[in-house]
Design a protein around this motif. Structure first.
Motif, PDB file in Angstrom:
ATOM      1  N   ASP A  58      -7.409  -1.730   4.903  1.00  0.00           N
ATOM      2  CA  ASP A  58      -7.889  -1.782   3.522  1.00  0.00           C
ATOM      3  C   ASP A  58      -7.849  -3.240   3.091  1.00  0.00           C
ATOM      4  O   ASP A  58      -6.796  -3.788   2.801  1.00  0.00           O
ATOM      5  CB  ASP A  58      -6.986  -0.932   2.625  1.00  0.00           C
ATOM      6  N   MET A  69       0.838  -1.208   0.000  1.00  0.00           N
ATOM      7  CA  MET A  69       0.000   0.000   0.000  1.00  0.00           C
ATOM      8  C   MET A  69       0.866   1.248   0.000  1.00  0.00           C
ATOM      9  O   MET A  69       1.789   1.359   0.790  1.00  0.00           O
ATOM     10  CB  MET A  69      -0.864  -0.012   1.267  1.00  0.00           C
ATOM     11  N   ILE A  70       0.558   2.135  -0.922  1.00  0.00           N
ATOM     12  CA  ILE A  70       1.325   3.377  -1.002  1.00  0.00           C
ATOM     13  C   ILE A  70       0.437   4.494  -0.439  1.00  0.00           C
ATOM     14  O   ILE A  70      -0.483   4.962  -1.108  1.00  0.00           O
ATOM     15  CB  ILE A  70       1.740   3.665  -2.459  1.00  0.00           C
ATOM     16  N   PRO A 113      -8.534 -12.034   7.867  1.00  0.00           N
ATOM     17  CA  PRO A 113      -7.071 -12.138   8.038  1.00  0.00           C
ATOM     18  C   PRO A 113      -6.410 -10.871   8.557  1.00  0.00           C
ATOM     19  O   PRO A 113      -5.298 -10.915   9.068  1.00  0.00           O
ATOM     20  CB  PRO A 113      -6.571 -12.441   6.613  1.00  0.00           C
ATOM     21  N   PHE A 114      -7.098  -9.724   8.425  1.00  0.00           N
ATOM     22  CA  PHE A 114      -6.521  -8.448   8.867  1.00  0.00           C
ATOM     23  C   PHE A 114      -6.764  -8.197  10.355  1.00  0.00           C
ATOM     24  O   PHE A 114      -6.326  -7.193  10.897  1.00  0.00           O
ATOM     25  CB  PHE A 114      -7.101  -7.290   8.039  1.00  0.00           C
ATOM     26  N   GLU A 133     -13.692   5.480  -4.590  1.00  0.00           N
ATOM     27  CA  GLU A 133     -12.841   4.284  -4.515  1.00  0.00           C
ATOM     28  C   GLU A 133     -12.078   4.194  -3.198  1.00  0.00           C
ATOM     29  O   GLU A 133     -11.857   3.100  -2.691  1.00  0.00           O
ATOM     30  CB  GLU A 133     -11.851   4.255  -5.687  1.00  0.00           C
ATOM     31  N   TYR A 134     -11.630   5.325  -2.696  1.00  0.00           N
ATOM     32  CA  TYR A 134     -10.854   5.340  -1.440  1.00  0.00           C
ATOM     33  C   TYR A 134     -11.420   6.443  -0.532  1.00  0.00           C
ATOM     34  O   TYR A 134     -10.751   7.439  -0.261  1.00  0.00           O
ATOM     35  CB  TYR A 134      -9.365   5.592  -1.724  1.00  0.00           C
ATOM     36  N   LYS A 186      -2.860   7.371  -1.859  1.00  0.00           N
ATOM     37  CA  LYS A 186      -4.205   7.631  -1.342  1.00  0.00           C
ATOM     38  C   LYS A 186      -4.356   9.109  -0.981  1.00  0.00           C
ATOM     39  O   LYS A 186      -5.379   9.726  -1.260  1.00  0.00           O
ATOM     40  CB  LYS A 186      -4.477   6.777  -0.104  1.00  0.00           C
ATOM     41  N   PRO A 191      -9.568  -6.655   0.792  1.00  0.00           N
ATOM     42  CA  PRO A 191     -10.022  -6.790  -0.598  1.00  0.00           C
ATOM     43  C   PRO A 191     -11.493  -6.482  -0.853  1.00  0.00           C
ATOM     44  O   PRO A 191     -11.820  -5.894  -1.863  1.00  0.00           O
ATOM     45  CB  PRO A 191      -9.694  -8.247  -0.925  1.00  0.00           C
ATOM     46  N   GLU A 192     -12.395  -6.864   0.030  1.00  0.00           N
ATOM     47  CA  GLU A 192     -13.819  -6.614  -0.233  1.00  0.00           C
ATOM     48  C   GLU A 192     -14.310  -5.344   0.456  1.00  0.00           C
ATOM     49  O   GLU A 192     -15.475  -5.209   0.775  1.00  0.00           O
ATOM     50  CB  GLU A 192     -14.666  -7.824   0.197  1.00  0.00           C
ATOM     51  N   ARG A 193     -13.389  -4.401   0.637  1.00  0.00           N
ATOM     52  CA  ARG A 193     -13.750  -3.145   1.316  1.00  0.00           C
ATOM     53  C   ARG A 193     -14.908  -2.426   0.625  1.00  0.00           C
ATOM     54  O   ARG A 193     -15.794  -1.878   1.263  1.00  0.00           O
ATOM     55  CB  ARG A 193     -12.530  -2.228   1.386  1.00  0.00           C
ATOM     56  N   ARG A 194     -14.898  -2.435  -0.708  1.00  0.00           N
ATOM     57  CA  ARG A 194     -15.920  -1.660  -1.424  1.00  0.00           C
ATOM     58  C   ARG A 194     -17.254  -2.397  -1.519  1.00  0.00           C
ATOM     59  O   ARG A 194     -18.239  -1.826  -1.955  1.00  0.00           O
ATOM     60  CB  ARG A 194     -15.444  -1.381  -2.845  1.00  0.00           C
ATOM     61  N   HIS A 195     -17.263  -3.662  -1.158  1.00  0.00           N
ATOM     62  CA  HIS A 195     -18.456  -4.475  -1.365  1.00  0.00           C
ATOM     63  C   HIS A 195     -19.607  -4.023  -0.463  1.00  0.00           C
ATOM     64  O   HIS A 195     -19.392  -3.550   0.646  1.00  0.00           O
ATOM     65  CB  HIS A 195     -18.111  -5.936  -1.076  1.00  0.00           C
ATOM     66  N   LYS A 255     -19.213 -12.651   2.681  1.00  0.00           N
ATOM     67  CA  LYS A 255     -18.050 -12.411   1.816  1.00  0.00           C
ATOM     68  C   LYS A 255     -17.150 -11.339   2.425  1.00  0.00           C
ATOM     69  O   LYS A 255     -15.927 -11.462   2.435  1.00  0.00           O
ATOM     70  CB  LYS A 255     -18.548 -11.957   0.436  1.00  0.00           C
TER      71      LYS A 255
END
Lengths: 355, 338
Positions: A214, A1-2, A251-252, A196-197, A6, A216-220, A244
């Motif tokens: 952040d 992550m950069i 894992p986070f 998006e962010y 962001k 993977p399914e953050r936007r879901h 989902k």
């Protein structure tokens, strides 16, 4: 992550949020789901930060749930919205702030539609006059209530009694921020940080000492999705959406979830219980769920409100492990006591709640 | 007679046009804003369809401008028409009076970070086609992990995309993606490679053969569908969501590297100069030519000429042909004027 990447995007999506003087409109469902959130919002803004937030008992629903369920046509919802705006004007305000994300999305969509199709705006003006005899007006600024807490995040931090930090270790709490779909996905420029962010909740988390996750399914979608839940036969879709998201964030190792939508905290909170009943799986530490909060509740915790005055006892997932982490004192005996010590009852199947 | 011709842009197009005009006896003044000649070609490693080295093409182009006056690290400060000649003031203090000005200002790569959902500049393992060419040339890029197992290419990044403001096709990205996918497979034989495309536009000679070879010999998997979003896993891999429109199913794949095929846009540096003398641009942002078939090298302003990607995306061979055509157009213009 950069992180700088962001920050660059965030700098491009900064909306103008006036400091003060707002006409405040409540949500249809939040007072049932998370009963103290709106009360706390008004208490923080009026009494702790000394801002002018006006509300009237004459406002109604925005019609969003009926609109998104295809139960009423667009013109009807627009006329309802025109009435809300007319009330704002009648009481002498130009800045409109709503508690609900769906309302915010619908207000934004309505204002954009009127801009694109002025003839429709004229028709709505006529509808408003015929039905309510009110003068048509549009807000100068439209904000979601989370925009305001974002705006005041540093003021709140300056009055903070607790931080989003594990008291024992000093570790920043790992926080999942979940943004309601109708906040910026339709009109990215209307949301702090874009679609998006989004930064609206991330900014609060950072200001109050936490660390944003952040995943993977953050936007879901949380799983509400209107038709997924409102139509009974589709509720499996609702649950699978939520499932989902939890599988993805697990894992986070999040300590908590913050949301800015009426439906999201409800579904992310309640479906954890259903998943634990169906699959015997919980996503938090030591067999508990991951506590889910509204941003007002978190602001309240940070500012030192009593957890039970924030209505945290009506959450499905117990909040005590998080309160312990943050070092927030609470009286377990008072958890299920309402006003005047009225007994609120206790959950019968507290699989993932902690008593 | 003043036979000055100002050429703006020292990429392959400007180099070829300058060489041709010089051979015809014109006094060519070539300027380049960068510190070296060659434009994007100088930063590219190999070229489709045969995979020849970019420097094998660039070096002869540079050699051929022997005798042409050129200035590096130089930009146009102002340009205006004085009677029948353009008065061009350069950032190095030199003023040139030129009857003809040739714009070979080329293209900029679409800034891939504008497609926010792809995560360029946000996620560690997302790079562009240009970044990958640099990696091929130098073997160094911290974003490319050792022995990647899965690699994805996203076609049409900033091209054929209304949301990005670019409705047009950038023409070269499909062939570049296929070329780069094969090169990655050659470098990392164990890697699975996916190309996410809308249509494969293999219009040039040898391109279709390259595409078939990519499938048969390199085992590249072509998935017809757009990528909807990219996110990052705990292991810093990228999780890509897309739709496979041929099987009619959504698809989710975890990759070690994602390459975005950034398309072309009219170069900002060219646009800046164009605005000084109100050169028209079309809805796609590229300069408008006098005619769409017979006068592709001419501007509607007398004495201004175009060649290369400043009037729309082009392959390198097309660009070089336009450079030669522009030289002929300029020659005819001088003859007509005299």
């Amino acid at each position: 992550m950069i992180y700088e990447g962001k920050q660059k995007i965030w700098s491009e999506y900064q909306k103008e949020i006036p400091e003060d003087h707002y006409f405040y409109v409540r949500s249809c469902i939040r007072q049932s789901f998370f009963p103290a959130s709106e009360k706390v919002f008004l208490d923080i803004t009026r009494n702790r930060l000394h801002k002018d937030f006006f509300e009237t008992e004459h406002h109604t629903t925005c019609g969003g749930i009926a609109y998104h369920s295809d139960a009423i046509p667009q013109e009807t919802s627009m006329t309802i919205i025109a009435r809300q705006f007319a009330l704002m004007h009648k009481y002498g305000y130009e800045n409109y702030v709503c508690s609900c994300i769906t309302s915010f999305g619908l207000y934004t969509e309505t204002l954009e539609t009127w801009r694109e199709f002025p003839e429709l705006e004229e028709k709505i003006k006529e509808n408003l006059w015929e039905s309510c005899k009110l003068e048509f007006a549009k807000p100068k600024y439209l904000a979601h209530a989370s925009d305001l807490i974002y705006k005041y995040r540093n003021l709140i931090a300056s009055q903070a009694k607790f931080k989003l930090i594990e008291k024992k270790s000093g570790r920043p709490l790992r926080v999942v921020e979940h943004i309601g779909c109708h906040y910026a996905k339709m009109f990215p420029s209307r949301g702090v940080g874009g679609a998006e962010y989004p930064y609206v909740l991330a900014g609060m988390i950072e200001a109050w000492g936490g660390e944003v996750i952040d995943y993977p399914e953050r936007r879901h979608c949380c799983g509400f999705g209107f038709r997924q839940y409102l139509i009974k036969s589709n509720r499996g879709y609702s649950l699978s959406n939520t499932h989902k998201k939890f599988e993805s964030m697990e894992p986070f190792k999040p300590d908590m979830i913050i949301t800015n939508c009426p439906g999201c905290p409800y579904f992310l909170d309640r479906w954890q219980y259903v998943i634990s009943e169906m699959e015997g799986k919980t996503y938090g530490e030591n067999g508990h769920g991951i506590p889910v909060f509204t941003y007002e509740e978190v602001a309240g915790l940070v500012m030192g409100y009593d957890p039970w005055d924030l209505g945290l006892q009506v959450h499905q997932v117990g909040v005590e492990p998080l309160l312990d982490k943050m070092g927030i004192p609470y009286d377990p005996e008072k958890k299920y006591k309402g006003i005047n010590n009225k007994d609120l009852g206790r959950p019968e199947l507290p699989t993932c709640a902690c008593l | 007679m003043n036979k000055n011709v100002m050429v703006i842009g020292g990429g392959p197009c400007g180099l070829e046009a300058s060489a041709q005009l010089h051979k015809m006896g014109y006094n060519v003044i070539l300027i380049e804003k960068e510190k070296q000649l060659g434009g994007h070609l100088a930063k590219w490693d190999r070229l489709f369809p045969e995979g020849i080295e970019a420097k094998e093409v660039l070096q002869p182009l540079v050699d051929n401008i022997n005798g042409v006056k050129y200035f590096l690290d130089t930009e146009v400060v102002s340009i205006n028409l004085l009677d029948k000649e353009y008065n061009v003031i350069l950032s190095n203090g030199i003023t040139v009076l030129s009857k003809a000005v040739l714009m070979t200002s080329g293209f900029d790569l679409f800034p891939a970070e504008k497609k926010e959902e792809y995560g360029y500049g946000i996620y560690d393992r997302v790079i562009t086609n240009a970044d990958l060419e640099k990696f091929f040339a130098t073997g160094k890029d911290p974003r490319v992990v050792e022995n990647p197992k899965r690699i994805g290419f996203v076609h049409c990044v900033g091209s054929r995309d209304e949301k990005a403001g670019n409705r047009y096709c950038s023409k070269v990205c499909c062939a570049t993606a296929v070329k780069q996918a094969c090169e990655m497979k050659a470098l990392f034989p164990d890697a699975e490679i996916f190309c996410f495309y809308m249509d494969l536009r293999m219009f040039g000679r040898g391109y279709e053969d390259m595409y078939l070879k990519a499938q048969k010999d390199y085992g590249i998997r072509f998935i017809r569908g757009r990528v909807s979003e990219v996110s990052e896993t705990l292991e810093k891999q990228v999780l890509v969501k897309a739709e496979d429109t041929l099987s009619g199913k959504p698809l989710k794949v975890t990759l070690d590297l994602l390459v975005l095929m950034a398309g072309m846009q009219n170069a900002k540096s060219g646009i800046r100069i164009g605005e000084m003398i109100s050169m028209k641009r079309s809805d796609d942002g590229f300069f408008t030519t006098k005619g769409s078939i017979l006068s592709l090298q001419e501007c509607d302003k007398a004495g201004i000429f175009y060649a290369g990607a400043c009037t729309g995306p082009k392959t390198l061979p097309d660009t070089l042909n336009e450079a030669r055509a522009a030289a002929v157009s300029i020659h005819n213009y001088f003859n007509k004027e005299n």
